[in-house]
Design a protein around this motif. Structure first.
Motif, PDB file in Angstrom:
ATOM      1  N   GLY A   1       0.793  -1.218   0.000  1.00 30.29           N
ATOM      2  CA  GLY A   1       0.000   0.000   0.000  1.00 30.29           C
ATOM      3  C   GLY A   1       0.827   1.270   0.000  1.00 30.29           C
ATOM      4  N   HIS A   2       2.094   1.188   0.443  1.00 29.56           N
ATOM      5  CA  HIS A   2       2.954   2.369   0.457  1.00 29.56           C
ATOM      6  C   HIS A   2       3.600   2.630  -0.904  1.00 29.56           C
ATOM      7  N   LEU A   3       3.501   1.663  -1.808  1.00 34.12           N
ATOM      8  CA  LEU A   3       4.222   1.776  -3.068  1.00 34.12           C
ATOM      9  C   LEU A   3       3.714   2.938  -3.914  1.00 34.12           C
ATOM     10  N   ARG A   4       2.406   3.116  -3.973  1.00 36.22           N
ATOM     11  CA  ARG A   4       1.867   4.175  -4.827  1.00 36.22           C
ATOM     12  C   ARG A   4       2.331   5.552  -4.370  1.00 36.22           C
ATOM     13  N   SER A   5       2.187   5.840  -3.098  1.00 40.69           N
ATOM     14  CA  SER A   5       2.609   7.148  -2.613  1.00 40.69           C
ATOM     15  C   SER A   5       4.098   7.365  -2.850  1.00 40.69           C
ATOM     16  N   THR A   6       4.897   6.337  -2.597  1.00 36.01           N
ATOM     17  CA  THR A   6       6.339   6.458  -2.756  1.00 36.01           C
ATOM     18  C   THR A   6       6.732   6.733  -4.201  1.00 36.01           C
ATOM     19  N   ILE A   7       6.171   5.969  -5.134  1.00 32.88           N
ATOM     20  CA  ILE A   7       6.565   6.105  -6.530  1.00 32.88           C
ATOM     21  C   ILE A   7       5.949   7.351  -7.179  1.00 32.88           C
ATOM     22  N   ILE A   8       4.689   7.629  -6.875  1.00 28.65           N
ATOM     23  CA  ILE A   8       4.075   8.835  -7.425  1.00 28.65           C
ATOM     24  C   ILE A   8       4.806  10.065  -6.897  1.00 28.65           C
ATOM     25  N   GLY A   9       5.067  10.079  -5.604  1.00 27.56           N
ATOM     26  CA  GLY A   9       5.771  11.223  -5.016  1.00 27.56           C
ATOM     27  C   GLY A   9       7.155  11.396  -5.586  1.00 27.56           C
ATOM     28  N   ASP A  10       7.883  10.298  -5.734  1.00 27.93           N
ATOM     29  CA  ASP A  10       9.236  10.377  -6.284  1.00 27.93           C
ATOM     30  C   ASP A  10       9.211  10.863  -7.729  1.00 27.93           C
ATOM     31  N   THR A  11       8.224  10.409  -8.496  1.00 23.76           N
ATOM     32  CA  THR A  11       8.107  10.838  -9.891  1.00 23.76           C
ATOM     33  C   THR A  11       7.828  12.334  -9.981  1.00 23.76           C
ATOM     34  N   ILE A  12       6.924  12.814  -9.148  1.00 19.87           N
ATOM     35  CA  ILE A  12       6.630  14.243  -9.130  1.00 19.87           C
ATOM     36  C   ILE A  12       7.893  15.033  -8.810  1.00 19.87           C
ATOM     37  N   CYS A  13       8.648  14.566  -7.826  1.00 14.79           N
ATOM     38  CA  CYS A  13       9.892  15.246  -7.450  1.00 14.79           C
ATOM     39  C   CYS A  13      10.871  15.285  -8.616  1.00 14.79           C
ATOM     40  N   ARG A  14      11.017  14.164  -9.310  1.00 16.83           N
ATOM     41  CA  ARG A  14      11.972  14.096 -10.413  1.00 16.83           C
ATOM     42  C   ARG A  14      11.562  15.021 -11.563  1.00 16.83           C
ATOM     43  N   VAL A  15      10.267  15.043 -11.854  1.00 13.52           N
ATOM     44  CA  VAL A  15       9.790  15.901 -12.938  1.00 13.52           C
ATOM     45  C   VAL A  15      10.021  17.372 -12.596  1.00 13.52           C
ATOM     46  N   LEU A  16       9.624  17.760 -11.383  1.00 13.17           N
ATOM     47  CA  LEU A  16       9.775  19.155 -10.985  1.00 13.17           C
ATOM     48  C   LEU A  16      11.245  19.549 -10.848  1.00 13.17           C
TER      49      LEU A  16
END
Length: 555
Positions: A261-276
Protein backbone atom coordinates in the motif's frame (compact mmCIF):
# COMPACT_ATOMS: atom_id res chain seq x y z
CA UNK A 1 16.43 10.09 6.62
CA UNK A 2 18.51 10.60 3.50
CA UNK A 3 19.10 7.85 0.96
CA UNK A 4 21.60 7.48 -1.82
CA UNK A 5 20.32 7.18 -5.38
CA UNK A 6 20.86 3.85 -7.05
CA UNK A 7 18.97 1.63 -9.43
CA UNK A 8 18.10 -1.98 -8.75
CA UNK A 9 17.74 -2.90 -12.42
CA UNK A 10 19.88 -1.73 -15.29
CA UNK A 11 19.36 -3.04 -18.81
CA UNK A 12 21.95 -2.80 -21.54
CA UNK A 13 20.73 -0.51 -24.35
CA UNK A 14 17.24 -0.60 -22.89
CA UNK A 15 15.73 2.25 -20.87
CA UNK A 16 12.38 2.66 -19.23
CA UNK A 17 10.79 5.78 -17.88
CA UNK A 18 10.95 4.29 -14.39
CA UNK A 19 12.96 1.08 -13.74
CA UNK A 20 10.28 -0.28 -11.44
CA UNK A 21 9.21 -3.73 -12.52
CA UNK A 22 7.38 -4.16 -9.24
CA UNK A 23 4.45 -2.26 -10.63
CA UNK A 24 3.84 -5.16 -13.00
CA UNK A 25 2.38 -7.03 -10.05
CA UNK A 26 -0.08 -4.23 -9.32
CA UNK A 27 -2.27 -4.44 -12.36
CA UNK A 28 -0.12 -4.39 -15.48
CA UNK A 29 0.37 -7.27 -17.86
CA UNK A 30 3.84 -6.05 -18.71
CA UNK A 31 6.83 -5.74 -16.38
CA UNK A 32 8.06 -2.84 -18.52
CA UNK A 33 5.19 -0.60 -17.53
CA UNK A 34 6.03 2.81 -16.15
CA UNK A 35 5.26 4.54 -12.92
CA UNK A 36 2.84 6.80 -14.73
CA UNK A 37 0.44 3.89 -14.99
CA UNK A 38 -0.29 4.41 -11.31
CA UNK A 39 -0.71 8.16 -11.33
CA UNK A 40 -4.34 9.23 -10.90
CA UNK A 41 -6.33 10.11 -14.00
CA UNK A 42 -6.54 13.71 -12.82
CA UNK A 43 -2.75 13.85 -12.77
CA UNK A 44 -1.67 12.03 -15.91
CA UNK A 45 -3.20 11.69 -19.36
CA UNK A 46 -4.46 8.28 -20.41
CA UNK A 47 -1.90 7.91 -23.16
CA UNK A 48 0.95 8.73 -20.79
CA UNK A 49 -0.28 5.99 -18.49
CA UNK A 50 0.83 3.39 -21.02
CA UNK A 51 3.91 5.13 -22.32
CA UNK A 52 7.29 3.47 -22.43
CA UNK A 53 10.43 4.94 -23.86
CA UNK A 54 11.32 3.06 -27.06
CA UNK A 55 14.64 1.43 -27.75
CA UNK A 56 16.92 3.29 -30.12
CA UNK A 57 19.23 1.73 -32.69
CA UNK A 58 21.48 3.98 -34.76
CA UNK A 59 19.23 6.93 -34.00
CA UNK A 60 16.01 5.30 -35.22
CA UNK A 61 13.15 3.94 -33.16
CA UNK A 62 12.68 0.24 -33.70
CA UNK A 63 9.26 -1.25 -33.70
CA UNK A 64 6.08 -2.76 -33.03
CA UNK A 65 2.92 -0.71 -33.40
CA UNK A 66 2.82 -0.19 -29.65
CA UNK A 67 6.43 0.97 -29.47
CA UNK A 68 5.85 3.31 -32.40
CA UNK A 69 2.83 4.77 -30.65
CA UNK A 70 4.90 5.20 -27.49
CA UNK A 71 7.69 6.98 -29.34
CA UNK A 72 5.20 9.38 -30.91
CA UNK A 73 3.73 10.07 -27.50
CA UNK A 74 7.18 10.68 -26.03
CA UNK A 75 7.97 13.14 -28.79
CA UNK A 76 4.94 15.39 -28.61
CA UNK A 77 4.53 14.95 -24.84
CA UNK A 78 7.96 16.49 -24.40
CA UNK A 79 6.75 19.52 -26.29
CA UNK A 80 3.81 19.82 -23.92
CA UNK A 81 6.12 19.65 -20.92
CA UNK A 82 7.88 22.78 -22.08
CA UNK A 83 5.09 24.69 -20.39
CA UNK A 84 5.26 22.94 -17.02
CA UNK A 85 5.20 25.51 -14.23
CA UNK A 86 3.81 25.71 -10.70
CA UNK A 87 0.20 24.61 -10.57
CA UNK A 88 -2.77 26.46 -9.07
CA UNK A 89 -3.71 26.33 -5.43
CA UNK A 90 -6.06 23.53 -4.41
CA UNK A 91 -8.07 22.81 -1.49
CA UNK A 92 -5.24 13.06 4.47
CA UNK A 93 -2.68 11.27 6.31
CA UNK A 94 -0.50 9.77 4.79
CA UNK A 95 16.69 3.53 -9.29
CA UNK A 96 19.34 5.88 -9.63
CA UNK A 97 18.78 7.50 -12.99
CA UNK A 98 21.04 9.19 -15.46
CA UNK A 99 19.96 12.43 -17.15
CA UNK A 100 18.42 10.50 -20.04
CA UNK A 101 16.04 8.67 -17.74
CA UNK A 102 15.15 11.89 -15.99
CA UNK A 103 14.39 13.41 -19.37
CA UNK A 104 12.21 10.45 -20.18
CA UNK A 105 10.32 10.92 -16.95
CA UNK A 106 9.79 14.56 -17.85
CA UNK A 107 8.35 13.44 -21.17
CA UNK A 108 6.06 11.02 -19.37
CA UNK A 109 4.60 13.79 -17.28
CA UNK A 110 3.87 16.03 -20.22
CA UNK A 111 0.17 15.38 -20.44
CA UNK A 112 -0.38 15.93 -16.75
CA UNK A 113 -3.10 18.44 -16.03
CA UNK A 114 -2.69 21.67 -14.11
CA UNK A 115 -3.28 19.95 -10.77
CA UNK A 116 0.47 19.37 -10.38
CA UNK A 117 2.15 20.16 -13.68
CA UNK A 118 0.67 23.36 -15.08
CA UNK A 119 1.03 23.15 -18.86
CA UNK A 120 0.68 26.84 -19.51
CA UNK A 121 2.52 28.02 -22.58
CA UNK A 122 6.21 28.75 -22.27
CA UNK A 123 6.80 30.00 -25.76
CA UNK A 124 6.47 26.62 -27.48
CA UNK A 125 3.04 25.17 -28.27
CA UNK A 126 2.51 21.45 -27.89
CA UNK A 127 0.71 19.51 -30.66
CA UNK A 128 -2.36 19.39 -28.45
CA UNK A 129 -2.33 23.17 -28.02
CA UNK A 130 -2.11 23.57 -31.78
CA UNK A 131 -4.97 21.14 -32.31
CA UNK A 132 -7.16 22.84 -29.71
CA UNK A 133 -6.64 26.22 -31.37
CA UNK A 134 -7.42 24.73 -34.77
CA UNK A 135 -10.61 23.10 -33.46
CA UNK A 136 -11.84 26.42 -32.10
CA UNK A 137 -11.19 28.11 -35.44
CA UNK A 138 -12.89 25.27 -37.30
CA UNK A 139 -15.94 25.41 -35.00
CA UNK A 140 -16.41 29.10 -35.75
CA UNK A 141 -15.86 28.56 -39.46
CA UNK A 142 -18.24 25.60 -39.71
CA UNK A 143 -21.04 26.64 -37.36
CA UNK A 144 -20.68 30.37 -36.64
CA UNK A 145 -18.82 32.61 -34.22
CA UNK A 146 -21.15 31.71 -31.37
CA UNK A 147 -19.57 28.22 -31.33
CA UNK A 148 -15.94 29.40 -31.16
CA UNK A 149 -15.88 29.12 -27.39
CA UNK A 150 -17.44 25.64 -27.31
CA UNK A 151 -15.33 23.06 -25.54
CA UNK A 152 -12.90 21.54 -28.10
CA UNK A 153 -12.78 18.25 -26.14
CA UNK A 154 -9.37 17.20 -27.46
CA UNK A 155 -7.90 14.23 -25.63
CA UNK A 156 -4.95 11.93 -26.16
CA UNK A 157 -5.85 8.73 -27.98
CA UNK A 158 -6.15 5.67 -25.77
CA UNK A 159 -5.08 3.13 -28.40
CA UNK A 160 -2.64 3.25 -31.37
CA UNK A 161 -5.41 2.50 -33.86
CA UNK A 162 -7.17 5.72 -32.84
CA UNK A 163 -4.21 7.87 -33.85
CA UNK A 164 -2.55 10.31 -31.47
CA UNK A 165 -5.42 12.60 -30.50
CA UNK A 166 -9.18 12.47 -30.52
CA UNK A 167 -11.68 15.33 -30.80
CA UNK A 168 -15.08 14.65 -29.26
CA UNK A 169 -16.62 18.08 -29.79
CA UNK A 170 -19.17 16.79 -32.32
CA UNK A 171 -20.83 14.61 -29.70
CA UNK A 172 -21.50 17.59 -27.43
CA UNK A 173 -22.64 19.90 -30.26
CA UNK A 174 -25.12 17.51 -31.88
CA UNK A 175 -28.02 18.59 -29.68
CA UNK A 176 -27.61 22.40 -29.92
CA UNK A 177 -27.00 22.11 -33.69
CA UNK A 178 -29.91 19.68 -34.04
CA UNK A 179 -27.82 17.40 -36.22
CA UNK A 180 -26.53 13.86 -36.00
CA UNK A 181 -23.13 13.71 -34.27
CA UNK A 182 -21.51 12.13 -37.31
CA UNK A 183 -22.78 14.92 -39.57
CA UNK A 184 -21.36 17.50 -37.13
CA UNK A 185 -18.06 15.61 -37.12
CA UNK A 186 -18.00 15.57 -40.92
CA UNK A 187 -18.49 19.36 -41.16
CA UNK A 188 -15.91 19.98 -38.44
CA UNK A 189 -13.34 17.63 -39.99
CA UNK A 190 -13.72 19.37 -43.35
CA UNK A 191 -12.70 22.69 -41.80
CA UNK A 192 -10.15 21.15 -39.47
CA UNK A 193 -8.10 19.20 -42.02
CA UNK A 194 -6.51 22.19 -43.83
CA UNK A 195 -5.69 23.91 -40.54
CA UNK A 196 -3.73 20.89 -39.31
CA UNK A 197 -2.23 19.75 -42.61
CA UNK A 198 1.29 20.68 -41.48
CA UNK A 199 1.28 18.37 -38.49
CA UNK A 200 -1.57 15.86 -38.95
CA UNK A 201 -2.79 13.45 -41.56
CA UNK A 202 -6.38 13.87 -42.82
CA UNK A 203 -8.89 13.61 -39.93
CA UNK A 204 -10.73 10.30 -39.63
CA UNK A 205 -14.32 10.03 -38.38
CA UNK A 206 -14.99 6.99 -36.22
CA UNK A 207 -18.06 5.57 -34.54
CA UNK A 208 -20.98 7.93 -33.93
CA UNK A 209 -18.87 11.07 -34.39
CA UNK A 210 -15.37 10.89 -32.95
CA UNK A 211 -12.62 12.61 -34.94
CA UNK A 212 -9.29 10.78 -34.81
CA UNK A 213 -6.12 12.73 -35.51
CA UNK A 214 -2.77 11.18 -36.34
CA UNK A 215 0.46 13.17 -36.32
CA UNK A 216 2.44 13.02 -39.56
CA UNK A 217 5.51 10.81 -39.48
CA UNK A 218 7.61 13.66 -40.82
CA UNK A 219 6.46 15.98 -38.05
CA UNK A 220 7.19 13.38 -35.37
CA UNK A 221 10.58 12.54 -36.90
CA UNK A 222 11.55 16.21 -36.97
CA UNK A 223 10.60 16.67 -33.33
CA UNK A 224 12.41 13.52 -32.26
CA UNK A 225 15.52 14.64 -34.13
CA UNK A 226 15.31 18.02 -32.42
CA UNK A 227 14.94 16.34 -29.02
CA UNK A 228 17.89 14.02 -29.58
CA UNK A 229 19.99 16.94 -30.74
CA UNK A 230 19.29 18.78 -27.50
CA UNK A 231 21.38 16.33 -25.50
CA UNK A 232 20.32 15.62 -21.95
CA UNK A 233 17.23 17.86 -21.84
CA UNK A 234 15.46 16.53 -24.94
CA UNK A 235 14.02 19.94 -25.75
CA UNK A 236 12.56 20.60 -22.29
CA UNK A 237 13.68 24.00 -20.98
CA UNK A 238 14.05 24.96 -17.34
CA UNK A 239 11.40 27.11 -15.73
CA UNK A 240 12.06 30.84 -15.65
CA UNK A 241 10.60 31.28 -12.15
CA UNK A 242 11.55 28.23 -10.07
CA UNK A 243 9.63 27.49 -6.88
CA UNK A 244 10.65 25.85 -3.65
CA UNK A 245 8.34 22.84 -3.45
CA UNK A 246 7.87 20.55 -0.46
CA UNK A 247 6.61 17.11 -1.48
CA UNK A 248 5.20 15.00 1.36
CA UNK A 249 5.07 11.33 0.31
CA UNK A 250 5.56 7.68 1.30
CA UNK A 251 4.86 8.13 5.05
CA UNK A 252 4.96 4.58 6.45
CA UNK A 253 4.27 3.85 10.11
CA UNK A 254 7.04 3.19 12.60
CA UNK A 255 7.05 -0.31 14.13
CA UNK A 256 5.50 -1.70 10.95
CA UNK A 257 7.14 -3.06 7.83
CA UNK A 258 6.38 -1.20 4.60
CA UNK A 259 3.69 -2.95 2.57
CA UNK A 260 2.38 -2.79 -0.97
CA UNK A 261 0.00 0.00 0.00
CA UNK A 262 2.95 2.37 0.46
CA UNK A 263 4.22 1.78 -3.07
CA UNK A 264 1.87 4.17 -4.83
CA UNK A 265 2.61 7.15 -2.61
CA UNK A 266 6.34 6.46 -2.76
CA UNK A 267 6.56 6.11 -6.53
CA UNK A 268 4.07 8.83 -7.43
CA UNK A 269 5.77 11.22 -5.02
CA UNK A 270 9.24 10.38 -6.28
CA UNK A 271 8.11 10.84 -9.89
CA UNK A 272 6.63 14.24 -9.13
CA UNK A 273 9.89 15.25 -7.45
CA UNK A 274 11.97 14.10 -10.41
CA UNK A 275 9.79 15.90 -12.94
CA UNK A 276 9.78 19.15 -10.98
CA UNK A 277 13.52 18.91 -10.31
CA UNK A 278 14.16 18.37 -13.99
CA UNK A 279 12.18 21.51 -14.72
CA UNK A 280 14.45 23.42 -12.33
CA UNK A 281 12.38 23.72 -9.17
CA UNK A 282 13.97 23.45 -5.71
CA UNK A 283 12.48 20.30 -4.18
CA UNK A 284 12.30 19.22 -0.54
CA UNK A 285 11.37 15.53 -0.25
CA UNK A 286 9.78 14.86 3.13
CA UNK A 287 8.76 11.57 4.70
CA UNK A 288 6.04 12.28 7.28
CA UNK A 289 6.43 8.94 9.07
CA UNK A 290 3.95 7.86 11.72
CA UNK A 291 6.37 7.84 14.65
CA UNK A 292 4.06 9.09 17.40
CA UNK A 293 0.70 8.18 18.86
CA UNK A 294 -1.15 6.06 21.38
CA UNK A 295 -0.07 2.78 19.73
CA UNK A 296 3.43 3.33 21.12
CA UNK A 297 2.11 2.78 24.62
CA UNK A 298 1.38 -0.89 23.93
CA UNK A 299 4.58 -1.32 21.89
CA UNK A 300 6.85 0.13 24.55
CA UNK A 301 5.11 -1.82 27.31
CA UNK A 302 5.52 -5.05 25.36
CA UNK A 303 9.16 -4.25 24.55
CA UNK A 304 9.99 -3.65 28.20
CA UNK A 305 8.68 -7.08 29.07
CA UNK A 306 9.97 -9.25 26.21
CA UNK A 307 13.27 -7.52 25.40
CA UNK A 308 14.29 -5.27 28.30
CA UNK A 309 17.93 -5.61 27.30
CA UNK A 310 17.18 -3.73 24.06
CA UNK A 311 16.41 -0.53 25.95
CA UNK A 312 19.18 -0.54 28.50
CA UNK A 313 21.26 2.59 28.30
CA UNK A 314 24.00 1.89 25.73
CA UNK A 315 22.67 -1.59 24.97
CA UNK A 316 24.49 -3.41 22.17
CA UNK A 317 21.40 -5.38 21.16
CA UNK A 318 19.64 -2.45 19.51
CA UNK A 319 21.09 -3.21 16.09
CA UNK A 320 19.75 -6.78 16.22
CA UNK A 321 16.17 -5.66 16.77
CA UNK A 322 15.13 -5.50 13.12
CA UNK A 323 11.95 -4.54 11.33
CA UNK A 324 11.17 -8.14 10.44
CA UNK A 325 11.00 -8.89 14.15
CA UNK A 326 8.75 -5.85 14.58
CA UNK A 327 6.02 -7.30 12.38
CA UNK A 328 5.52 -10.22 14.74
CA UNK A 329 6.22 -7.96 17.69
CA UNK A 330 3.42 -5.58 16.68
CA UNK A 331 0.90 -8.40 16.32
CA UNK A 332 1.81 -9.76 19.75
CA UNK A 333 1.48 -6.35 21.40
CA UNK A 334 -1.84 -5.68 19.67
CA UNK A 335 -3.24 -9.04 20.73
CA UNK A 336 -2.29 -8.39 24.36
CA UNK A 337 -3.80 -4.91 24.23
CA UNK A 338 -7.10 -6.30 22.90
CA UNK A 339 -7.32 -9.22 25.32
CA UNK A 340 -5.59 -8.17 28.56
CA UNK A 341 -7.19 -5.29 30.48
CA UNK A 342 -4.19 -5.04 32.82
CA UNK A 343 -1.81 -4.68 29.88
CA UNK A 344 -4.15 -2.12 28.33
CA UNK A 345 -3.93 0.08 31.43
CA UNK A 346 -0.14 -0.27 31.49
CA UNK A 347 0.03 0.74 27.84
CA UNK A 348 -2.10 3.81 28.42
CA UNK A 349 0.10 4.87 31.32
CA UNK A 350 3.13 4.38 29.09
CA UNK A 351 1.72 6.85 26.56
CA UNK A 352 1.53 9.49 29.27
CA UNK A 353 5.12 8.77 30.32
CA UNK A 354 6.37 8.98 26.75
CA UNK A 355 4.61 12.29 26.13
CA UNK A 356 6.02 13.62 29.42
CA UNK A 357 9.57 12.81 28.24
CA UNK A 358 10.39 9.85 30.52
CA UNK A 359 13.96 8.81 29.67
CA UNK A 360 13.40 5.04 29.62
CA UNK A 361 10.23 5.36 27.56
CA UNK A 362 11.98 7.58 25.04
CA UNK A 363 14.85 5.07 24.75
CA UNK A 364 12.35 2.31 24.01
CA UNK A 365 10.60 4.53 21.46
CA UNK A 366 13.98 5.25 19.85
CA UNK A 367 14.76 1.53 19.55
CA UNK A 368 11.48 0.91 17.73
CA UNK A 369 12.00 3.89 15.41
CA UNK A 370 15.55 2.95 14.51
CA UNK A 371 14.62 -0.65 13.75
CA UNK A 372 11.91 0.58 11.40
CA UNK A 373 14.21 3.09 9.70
CA UNK A 374 16.65 0.36 8.75
CA UNK A 375 13.86 -1.59 7.08
CA UNK A 376 12.54 1.52 5.30
CA UNK A 377 16.05 2.37 4.11
CA UNK A 378 16.42 -1.04 2.47
CA UNK A 379 13.27 -0.40 0.41
CA UNK A 380 14.17 3.16 -0.52
CA UNK A 381 17.65 2.11 -1.61
CA UNK A 382 16.16 -0.68 -3.70
CA UNK A 383 13.83 1.79 -5.43
CA UNK A 384 16.41 4.56 -5.74
CA UNK A 385 14.19 6.96 -3.79
CA UNK A 386 15.55 9.88 -1.78
CA UNK A 387 13.67 11.11 1.28
CA UNK A 388 14.32 13.20 4.37
CA UNK A 389 12.46 12.04 7.45
CA UNK A 390 10.30 14.61 9.18
CA UNK A 391 7.94 12.50 11.27
CA UNK A 392 4.99 13.41 13.45
CA UNK A 393 7.19 13.61 16.55
CA UNK A 394 9.23 16.40 14.96
CA UNK A 395 6.27 18.75 15.37
CA UNK A 396 5.34 17.80 18.96
CA UNK A 397 6.89 20.85 20.57
CA UNK A 398 5.03 23.12 18.13
CA UNK A 399 1.52 21.84 18.91
CA UNK A 400 0.76 24.01 21.96
CA UNK A 401 1.69 27.13 19.97
CA UNK A 402 -0.61 26.06 17.13
CA UNK A 403 -3.54 25.85 19.54
CA UNK A 404 -2.57 29.12 21.18
CA UNK A 405 -2.32 30.94 17.86
CA UNK A 406 -5.67 29.58 16.68
CA UNK A 407 -7.16 30.97 19.86
CA UNK A 408 -5.49 34.38 19.43
CA UNK A 409 -6.90 34.55 15.90
CA UNK A 410 -10.37 34.03 17.30
CA UNK A 411 -10.84 30.71 15.54
CA UNK A 412 -10.78 28.34 18.50
CA UNK A 413 -13.95 27.37 20.35
CA UNK A 414 -14.75 24.87 23.07
CA UNK A 415 -17.02 21.89 22.48
CA UNK A 416 -17.63 19.39 25.31
CA UNK A 417 -14.27 20.26 26.80
CA UNK A 418 -12.40 19.89 23.51
CA UNK A 419 -10.88 22.67 21.40
CA UNK A 420 -12.23 22.93 17.86
CA UNK A 421 -12.34 25.22 14.84
CA UNK A 422 -15.72 25.37 13.12
CA UNK A 423 -15.31 24.98 9.38
CA UNK A 424 -16.79 26.99 6.57
CA UNK A 425 -18.63 24.97 3.94
CA UNK A 426 -18.63 21.71 5.92
CA UNK A 427 -21.86 20.71 7.64
CA UNK A 428 -22.63 18.04 10.21
CA UNK A 429 -25.68 15.81 9.84
CA UNK A 430 -27.79 18.20 11.88
CA UNK A 431 -26.97 21.07 9.52
CA UNK A 432 -24.56 22.86 11.87
CA UNK A 433 -20.98 23.73 10.97
CA UNK A 434 -18.64 20.76 11.20
CA UNK A 435 -15.80 21.18 13.71
CA UNK A 436 -12.13 20.38 13.16
CA UNK A 437 -10.87 18.91 16.43
CA UNK A 438 -7.39 20.19 17.36
CA UNK A 439 -7.21 19.34 21.08
CA UNK A 440 -9.12 16.62 22.90
CA UNK A 441 -10.81 17.12 26.21
CA UNK A 442 -8.05 15.07 27.89
CA UNK A 443 -5.40 17.44 26.49
CA UNK A 444 -4.24 15.21 23.65
CA UNK A 445 -3.59 16.55 20.18
CA UNK A 446 -4.89 15.31 16.85
CA UNK A 447 -3.44 14.50 13.42
CA UNK A 448 -5.00 17.76 12.25
CA UNK A 449 -2.98 19.69 14.85
CA UNK A 450 0.22 18.05 13.66
CA UNK A 451 -0.63 18.81 10.04
CA UNK A 452 -1.26 22.47 10.89
CA UNK A 453 2.10 22.64 12.66
CA UNK A 454 3.74 21.00 9.64
CA UNK A 455 2.20 23.52 7.24
CA UNK A 456 3.43 26.46 9.29
CA UNK A 457 6.93 24.98 9.60
CA UNK A 458 7.09 24.26 5.87
CA UNK A 459 6.04 27.79 5.03
CA UNK A 460 8.11 29.71 7.57
CA UNK A 461 11.19 27.52 8.04
CA UNK A 462 11.35 25.52 4.81
CA UNK A 463 10.29 28.66 2.87
CA UNK A 464 8.00 26.63 0.63
CA UNK A 465 6.14 28.29 -2.22
CA UNK A 466 4.16 25.13 -2.69
CA UNK A 467 3.40 22.01 -0.63
CA UNK A 468 2.20 18.78 -2.23
CA UNK A 469 0.71 15.91 -0.22
CA UNK A 470 0.80 12.57 -2.08
CA UNK A 471 -1.79 10.70 -0.05
CA UNK A 472 -4.68 8.39 -0.95
CA UNK A 473 -7.98 9.83 -2.10
CA UNK A 474 -9.72 8.84 1.11
CA UNK A 475 -7.97 11.69 2.91
CA UNK A 476 -9.28 14.41 0.60
CA UNK A 477 -11.77 15.83 3.08
CA UNK A 478 -9.16 15.90 5.85
CA UNK A 479 -6.78 17.96 3.77
CA UNK A 480 -9.48 20.32 2.54
CA UNK A 481 -10.36 21.06 6.16
CA UNK A 482 -6.77 21.43 7.36
CA UNK A 483 -5.90 23.69 4.41
CA UNK A 484 -8.89 25.89 5.15
CA UNK A 485 -7.93 26.37 8.80
CA UNK A 486 -4.29 27.00 7.83
CA UNK A 487 -5.43 29.78 5.48
CA UNK A 488 -7.77 31.36 8.01
CA UNK A 489 -5.10 31.26 10.73
CA UNK A 490 -2.48 32.82 8.48
CA UNK A 491 -0.21 29.77 8.65
CA UNK A 492 -0.25 29.60 4.84
CA UNK A 493 -0.60 32.95 3.00
CA UNK A 494 -2.56 33.00 -0.24
CA UNK A 495 0.67 33.07 -2.24
CA UNK A 496 1.64 29.62 -0.94
CA UNK A 497 0.00 26.68 -2.70
CA UNK A 498 -1.29 23.76 -0.63
CA UNK A 499 -2.27 20.77 -2.69
CA UNK A 500 -3.46 17.22 -2.11
CA UNK A 501 -2.35 14.82 -4.86
CA UNK A 502 -4.74 11.87 -4.45
CA UNK A 503 -4.48 8.32 -5.72
CA UNK A 504 -6.76 5.31 -5.45
CA UNK A 505 -6.81 3.04 -2.43
CA UNK A 506 -4.81 -0.18 -2.51
CA UNK A 507 -7.19 -3.01 -1.65
CA UNK A 508 -6.77 -6.55 -0.48
CA UNK A 509 -8.25 -9.63 -2.08
CA UNK A 510 -11.46 -8.97 -0.14
CA UNK A 511 -11.91 -5.68 -2.00
CA UNK A 512 -11.35 -3.64 1.16
CA UNK A 513 -8.59 -1.19 2.02
CA UNK A 514 -5.59 -2.70 3.75
CA UNK A 515 -5.92 -2.48 7.53
CA UNK A 516 -2.32 -1.82 8.44
CA UNK A 517 -3.05 -1.82 12.15
CA UNK A 518 -3.96 -5.49 11.92
CA UNK A 519 -0.54 -6.29 10.50
CA UNK A 520 -1.95 -8.48 7.72
CA UNK A 521 -0.55 -6.98 4.50
CA UNK A 522 1.68 -7.96 1.60
CA UNK A 523 5.26 -7.03 2.42
CA UNK A 524 6.72 -4.59 -0.05
CA UNK A 525 10.12 -6.27 0.05
CA UNK A 526 8.54 -9.58 -1.00
CA UNK A 527 6.62 -7.87 -3.79
CA UNK A 528 9.72 -6.15 -5.17
CA UNK A 529 11.83 -9.28 -5.15
CA UNK A 530 9.12 -11.21 -6.96
CA UNK A 531 8.82 -8.36 -9.46
CA UNK A 532 12.56 -8.41 -10.12
CA UNK A 533 12.36 -12.14 -10.79
CA UNK A 534 9.40 -11.80 -13.19
CA UNK A 535 10.94 -8.82 -14.97
CA UNK A 536 14.25 -10.61 -15.36
CA UNK A 537 12.59 -13.66 -16.92
CA UNK A 538 10.55 -11.46 -19.26
CA UNK A 539 13.54 -9.40 -20.43
CA UNK A 540 15.70 -12.49 -20.85
CA UNK A 541 13.04 -14.20 -22.96
CA UNK A 542 12.51 -11.13 -25.15
CA UNK A 543 16.22 -10.65 -25.74
CA UNK A 544 16.65 -14.30 -26.61
CA UNK A 545 13.76 -14.11 -29.08
CA UNK A 546 15.32 -11.04 -30.68
CA UNK A 547 18.70 -12.72 -30.83
CA UNK A 548 20.27 -9.97 -28.79
CA UNK A 549 22.31 -9.83 -25.64
CA UNK A 550 20.96 -10.55 -22.22
CA UNK A 551 20.42 -8.03 -19.45
CA UNK A 552 22.42 -7.10 -16.46
CA UNK A 553 20.85 -6.66 -13.03
CA UNK A 554 22.54 -4.66 -10.34
CA UNK A 555 21.76 -4.59 -6.67
Amino acid sequence: MRTRPGSFLAYRREFFVVPLAALALLGSTSPTMTVTAFLPTSLMGSSTRSMILPRWHNGAASVSATARFASRRAAHSTLALKGVEGGPAAGGRRGGWGPAMMSATASAAATADAAVFDTTAAGVASPRDTIVDAVREALADAFGEEFRDSKPLVTSATKPEFGDYQCNAAMALAKPLKCKPRDVASSLAEKLGPRLAAICEAPEIAGPGFINLRLRDGFVAAKVKSMVGDGERLGVPRVTNPQRVVVDFSSPNIAKEMHVGHLRSTIIGDTICRVLEFRGHDIVRLNHVGDWGTQFGMLISHLKEVAPEAIEDGAEDKASFNVGDLVTFYKEAKARFDEDDGFKETARAEVVKLQAGDAESKRAWGVLCEASRRGFQDIYSLLGVELEERGESFYNAMLPDVVSDLESEGLLEESDGAKVVYLEGFESRDGTSQPLLVKKSDGGFMYSTTDLAAIRHRVTTERADRVLYVVDVGQGSHFAQVFQVARRAGFAPEGVQLQHVPFGLVQGEDGKKFKTRAGETVKLSDLLMEAVRIAGESIRKRREEEGGEGYQATG
